[in-house]
Design an enzyme around this catalytic site. Structure first.
Site, PDB file in Angstrom:
ATOM      1  N   LYS A  96       3.077   1.231  -9.564  1.00 32.22           N
ATOM      2  CA  LYS A  96       2.294   0.917 -10.595  1.00 32.22           C
ATOM      3  C   LYS A  96       1.812   2.081 -11.266  1.00 32.22           C
ATOM      4  O   LYS A  96       0.571   2.244 -11.257  1.00 32.22           O
ATOM      5  CB  LYS A  96       1.500  -0.185 -10.605  1.00 32.22           C
ATOM      6  CG  LYS A  96       1.880  -1.577  -9.899  1.00 32.22           C
ATOM      7  CD  LYS A  96       1.626  -1.494  -8.499  1.00 32.22           C
ATOM      8  CE  LYS A  96       1.993  -2.864  -7.775  1.00 32.22           C
ATOM      9  NZ  LYS A  96       3.352  -3.441  -7.871  1.00 32.22           N
ATOM     10  N   LYS A 113      -6.032  -3.568  -4.631  1.00 28.68           N
ATOM     11  CA  LYS A 113      -6.026  -2.964  -3.284  1.00 28.68           C
ATOM     12  C   LYS A 113      -7.027  -1.794  -3.200  1.00 28.68           C
ATOM     13  O   LYS A 113      -6.645  -0.552  -3.865  1.00 28.68           O
ATOM     14  CB  LYS A 113      -4.476  -1.999  -2.959  1.00 28.68           C
ATOM     15  CG  LYS A 113      -3.477  -3.559  -2.973  1.00 28.68           C
ATOM     16  CD  LYS A 113      -2.771  -3.921  -4.141  1.00 28.68           C
ATOM     17  CE  LYS A 113      -1.831  -4.529  -3.805  1.00 28.68           C
ATOM     18  NZ  LYS A 113      -0.983  -5.111  -5.018  1.00 28.68           N
ATOM     19  N   ASP A 118     -17.992   4.580   3.417  1.00 33.70           N
ATOM     20  CA  ASP A 118     -19.278   5.329   3.252  1.00 33.70           C
ATOM     21  C   ASP A 118     -19.925   5.874   1.844  1.00 33.70           C
ATOM     22  O   ASP A 118     -20.615   6.349   1.512  1.00 33.70           O
ATOM     23  CB  ASP A 118     -19.364   6.515   4.231  1.00 33.70           C
ATOM     24  CG  ASP A 118     -19.332   6.279   5.489  1.00 33.70           C
ATOM     25  OD1 ASP A 118     -19.667   4.988   6.061  1.00 33.70           O
ATOM     26  OD2 ASP A 118     -18.967   7.157   6.365  1.00 33.70           O
ATOM     27  N   ASP A 161       1.787  12.980 -21.489  1.00 33.71           N
ATOM     28  CA  ASP A 161       1.450  14.449 -21.792  1.00 33.71           C
ATOM     29  C   ASP A 161       1.488  14.851 -20.430  1.00 33.71           C
ATOM     30  O   ASP A 161       2.085  14.814 -19.494  1.00 33.71           O
ATOM     31  CB  ASP A 161       0.675  14.582 -22.770  1.00 33.71           C
ATOM     32  CG  ASP A 161       1.199  13.942 -24.181  1.00 33.71           C
ATOM     33  OD1 ASP A 161       2.229  13.834 -24.394  1.00 33.71           O
ATOM     34  OD2 ASP A 161       0.259  13.835 -24.818  1.00 33.71           O
ATOM     35  N   HIS A 174       7.690  -0.661  -5.938  1.00 33.36           N
ATOM     36  CA  HIS A 174       6.476  -1.588  -5.874  1.00 33.36           C
ATOM     37  C   HIS A 174       5.603  -0.707  -6.570  1.00 33.36           C
ATOM     38  O   HIS A 174       4.371  -1.159  -6.553  1.00 33.36           O
ATOM     39  CB  HIS A 174       6.341  -1.783  -4.522  1.00 33.36           C
ATOM     40  CG  HIS A 174       5.046  -2.803  -4.419  1.00 33.36           C
ATOM     41  ND1 HIS A 174       3.945  -2.581  -4.104  1.00 33.36           N
ATOM     42  CD2 HIS A 174       5.200  -4.171  -4.386  1.00 33.36           C
ATOM     43  CE1 HIS A 174       3.020  -3.916  -4.082  1.00 33.36           C
ATOM     44  NE2 HIS A 174       4.071  -4.776  -4.377  1.00 33.36           N
ATOM     45  N   HIS A 181      -5.406  -9.306  -6.594  1.00 35.13           N
ATOM     46  CA  HIS A 181      -4.126  -8.470  -6.407  1.00 35.13           C
ATOM     47  C   HIS A 181      -4.750  -6.992  -6.056  1.00 35.13           C
ATOM     48  O   HIS A 181      -3.860  -6.035  -6.106  1.00 35.13           O
ATOM     49  CB  HIS A 181      -3.217  -8.727  -7.570  1.00 35.13           C
ATOM     50  CG  HIS A 181      -1.875  -8.115  -7.338  1.00 35.13           C
ATOM     51  ND1 HIS A 181      -1.476  -6.864  -8.296  1.00 35.13           N
ATOM     52  CD2 HIS A 181      -0.800  -8.457  -6.533  1.00 35.13           C
ATOM     53  CE1 HIS A 181      -0.214  -6.797  -7.949  1.00 35.13           C
ATOM     54  NE2 HIS A 181       0.054  -7.555  -6.928  1.00 35.13           N
TER      55      HIS A 181
END
Length: 427
Positions: free
Chosen positions: A321, A142, A147, A326, A319, A140
């Site tokens: 996350k 991404k 380089d 603080d 979608h 899952h």
């Protein structure tokens, strides 16, 4: 759509089977790295131009891991960018999830392979009655590293539904671009996961952190990679959330697509609000999966009565996350706060200690919650019909215990398979 049969090489091990490691190689726990530049990228409009530009400028290497690639305008642009890079001599390794990217045609994959892209499919499985199987323990993450000097990590897949012109179902999401010393760790992690063990680090090259140091550092520009696997890092992402919540003094903002965390994390959210911290949750009001909304709403009374603010984003599917604590701690990544992400999937987040980044993320989320969300309250929180509440209750508790139940079942070993344009199977 068709998939290519390929011979597997093991990349990830589930709890029932102890990991096999090279002599001298130990599990990594990446530490804080300072002096980084971190840029927030909101939605595909910001993300795709930056990541494609970096790929087009690549001179030696592109490493890519993603859950979803679709054969839409974004997926086709990605395909062409990777082909162009491979043809000019850049070493391109792309690891795609066999479930999330299971609709890609053999022609799409073959074009990449023929151009010299090292294409790998994580845990592919044949369809049964036209339905994709192997739903659980997905790749899952991404991640893109170019380089070894620039990295992208977050929740955005390579699909057109991350662009506003997709319509009402376009996703609201976030990623980050990282430049600086932390890219070394992200690059090393991506190399290890891509099945290139020759670049693995040994114990004297590793920096281990004590658990008490997982959440905090002292200076701006600090970045730390945390990840979840089915080996020795099963709870790392959940633990850094809990540590950050426990240390919160003024504010907490969490924007998360699929929200039904474990009881310990729920307690930390509640306890932060009870001791006077301004705690705000931004959750889905128009979910792409109804089950997510039913389960999340089972937590509302528990949290609202303790002073937690809950806002449902209703303009399009959320979608994201992301979270902040603080004025200086933030996290962006692929991990939802649900049983699949916290207990089964392979995930990766970055922790960021940077006041400017925290401020920008807060301003974006503040606008979202104040102008594009519906605020819940203890007396007005949606309860729906009795059967809705009954179903929601059952769904919530099923999902809470599902990872443990799944652990009783015979576990397959997720595998990374290399795709070759000839259709032959190669290790």
């Amino acid at each position: 759509m068709s998939s290519a049969p390929i011979e597997p090489t093991t990349i990830e091990h589930v709890p029932s089977s102890p990991p096999v490691r090279e002599p001298g190689v130990v599990d990594v726990e990446y530490g804080w790295q300072g002096n980084n530049l971190v840029q927030l990228l909101e939605n595909g409009e910001a993300y795709f131009p930056r990541v494609f530009e970096a790929m087009r400028q690549a001179k030696s290497e592109i490493l890519l891991e993603t859950f979803i690639v679709f054969e839409d305008k974004v997926g086709k642009e990605l395909q062409q960018v990777l082909i162009d890079a491979a043809q000019r001599g850049v070493r391109v390794t792309a690891s795609l999830d066999g479930f999330g990217s299971g609709e890609l045609s053999t022609e799409y994959l073959a074009a990449l392979s023929q151009a010299g892209v090292h294409l790998q499919i994580f845990d592919p499985a044949p369809k049964r009655l036209g339905i994709r199987t192997n739903w659980f323990r997905r790749l899952h993450r991404k991640i893109v590293v170019v380089d070894g000097t620039i990295a992208f990590i977050g929740g955005i897949n390579f699909s057109a539904d991350h662009l506003a012109d997709f319509g009402p179902e376009a996703k609201q999401d976030y990623s980050v671009e990282v430049q600086g010393p932390a890219v070394t760790d992200i690059h090393h992690f991506a190399l290890m996961q891509s099945g290139r063990p020759g670049r693995a680090k040994y114990w004297w090259q590793r920096r281990r952190q004590r658990r008490s140091e997982l959440a905090f550092s002292e200076h701006d520009g600090q970045v730390r990679l945390v990840y979840r696997d089915n080996g020795d890092h099963r709870t790392d992402i959940e633990e850094v959330y809990r540590l950050a919540l426990r240390s919160a003094q003024r504010r907490v903002v969490i924007a998360n697509a699929y929200f039904f965390p474990g009881y310990r994390l729920l307690r930390e959210i509640r306890n932060a609000a009870r001791r006077g911290v301004d705690v705000r949750l931004i959750l889905q009001g128009q979910p792409d999966l109804l089950v997510a909304k039913l389960a999340a709403r089972m937590t509302y009374d528990y949290l609202l009565k303790s002073g937690v603010q809950i806002h449902e984003y209703c303009e399009r599917p959320l979608h994201g996350k992301v979270a902040l604590v603080d004025e200086d701690w933030s996290t962006v990544g692929s991990s939802n706060l649900d049983p699949l992400s916290l207990s089964m999937n392979l995930e990766a987040n970055v922790l960021i200690r940077d006041r400017a980044f925290n401020r920008e993320l807060f301003e974006r989320l503040d606008i979202l919650s104040k102008h594009h969300c519906k605020a819940m309250s203890p007396d007005k929180a949606p309860r729906g019909r009795v059967w809705h509440m009954t179903v929601g209750f059952l769904v919530f508790h099923f999902l809470r215990h599902f990872p443990a139940w799944a652990g009783w079942l015979p576990a397959h070993k997720p595998r990374l398979k290399r795709f070759t344009h000839s259709g032959s199977e190669t290790p």
